[in-house]
Design an enzyme around this catalytic site. Structure first.
Site, mmCIF file in Angstrom:
data_model
loop_
_atom_site.group_PDB
_atom_site.id
_atom_site.type_symbol
_atom_site.label_atom_id
_atom_site.label_comp_id
_atom_site.label_asym_id
_atom_site.label_seq_id
_atom_site.Cartn_x
_atom_site.Cartn_y
_atom_site.Cartn_z
ATOM 1 N N HIS A 18 -53.815 -21.247 -13.786
ATOM 2 C CA HIS A 18 -52.768 -20.768 -15.019
ATOM 3 C C HIS A 18 -53.296 -20.706 -16.231
ATOM 4 O O HIS A 18 -52.014 -19.279 -16.389
ATOM 5 C CB HIS A 18 -52.186 -22.327 -15.675
ATOM 6 C CG HIS A 18 -51.864 -23.679 -14.796
ATOM 7 N ND1 HIS A 18 -52.517 -24.750 -14.555
ATOM 8 C CD2 HIS A 18 -51.048 -23.601 -13.657
ATOM 9 C CE1 HIS A 18 -52.439 -25.476 -13.825
ATOM 10 N NE2 HIS A 18 -50.721 -25.014 -13.501
ATOM 11 N N LYS A 42 -42.218 -38.676 -13.306
ATOM 12 C CA LYS A 42 -43.052 -37.953 -12.309
ATOM 13 C C LYS A 42 -44.379 -38.344 -12.603
ATOM 14 O O LYS A 42 -45.012 -37.912 -13.978
ATOM 15 C CB LYS A 42 -43.286 -35.867 -12.804
ATOM 16 C CG LYS A 42 -43.550 -35.262 -11.211
ATOM 17 C CD LYS A 42 -43.640 -34.303 -11.610
ATOM 18 C CE LYS A 42 -44.603 -32.793 -10.911
ATOM 19 N NZ LYS A 42 -44.614 -31.781 -11.277
ATOM 20 N N ARG A 91 -48.355 -17.660 -5.442
ATOM 21 C CA ARG A 91 -49.924 -18.567 -5.337
ATOM 22 C C ARG A 91 -49.248 -17.719 -3.473
ATOM 23 O O ARG A 91 -50.456 -16.779 -2.920
ATOM 24 C CB ARG A 91 -50.534 -19.277 -4.949
ATOM 25 C CG ARG A 91 -51.262 -19.333 -6.687
ATOM 26 C CD ARG A 91 -51.413 -21.513 -6.674
ATOM 27 N NE ARG A 91 -49.708 -21.848 -6.520
ATOM 28 C CZ ARG A 91 -50.063 -23.116 -6.794
ATOM 29 N NH1 ARG A 91 -50.779 -23.626 -6.997
ATOM 30 N NH2 ARG A 91 -48.941 -23.838 -7.194
ATOM 31 N N SER A 129 -53.553 -27.663 -9.079
ATOM 32 C CA SER A 129 -53.634 -29.055 -9.978
ATOM 33 C C SER A 129 -54.250 -30.058 -9.518
ATOM 34 O O SER A 129 -54.721 -31.446 -9.588
ATOM 35 C CB SER A 129 -52.728 -29.899 -11.481
ATOM 36 O OG SER A 129 -52.295 -28.975 -11.933
#
Ligand code: ADP
Length: 160
Positions: A18, A42, A91, A129
């Site tokens: 990030h 979440k 990515r 993460s």
């Protein structure tokens, strides 16, 4: 008009991936708002207050970066912030497919807002993460994967 970008995410926790996207995007925008999503549906690993504090620590000395918590639609948040751009990192092809759907939907809702993609730096293309959380849950060392400034705090938070 000021070029303002919103970089939305849960940053649970922020990784070097990030950080790299944000720093590389800085020359392109006048301001980057790191938008920390507060999504009660979440379940996060780290509390919002920690995630926010770590973002502040990493970008505290960068005048073009602002950290703001938000909930609701990202495009609505962009409107409130006068941001014309959503910044995202890519990515893998899986990221691309996922981001394409969201980007197209955002475009349909708010045609004036453009999504801008930055390719991940190769050294961070496998970093997420969720991998960092897995390592932490199993007592491993994530200092190579998270910003140096906050690595100690993250480990202390997990072991406390
Ligand atoms: P979300 O909760 O939306 O998945 P994240 O906090 O995981 O949010 O990620 C926010 C943004 O950062 C996304 O665009 C994601 O693709 C990007 N990102 C995450 N990890 C990396 C990385 N290692 N390299 C480049 N971009 C990344």
């Amino acid at each position: 008009m000021k070029k303002i970008a919103v970089f939305p995410g849960s940053f649970d926790p922020i990784t070097r991936g990030h950080e790299s996207i944000i720093r590389r995007a800085l020359p392109v925008f006048d301001e980057i708002i790191v938008a920390l999503g507060d999504n009660p549906e979440k379940k996060s690993y780290f509390p919002l207050a920690n995630r926010s504090k770590w973002l502040e620590l990493v970008f505290g000395d960068e005048p073009k970066v602002r950290i703001v918590k938000y909930s609701g639609l990202t495009v609505d948040f962009c409107m409130r912030m006068n941001a014309g751009y959503i910044l995202r990192g890519l990515r893998t092809s899986a990221d691309f497919e996922f981001e394409r759907t969201i980007g197209l939907m955002n475009k349909a809702i708010s045609p004036a807002i453009e999504t801008v993609f930055f390719l991940s730096a190769p050294e961070y293309a496998a970093l997420s993460s969720s991998v960092v959380r897995d390592i932490l849950r199993n007592g491993g060392d994530v200092s190579k994967f998270v910003p140096q400034k906050i690595s100690g705090e993250i480990h202390r938070t997990v072991s406390s």
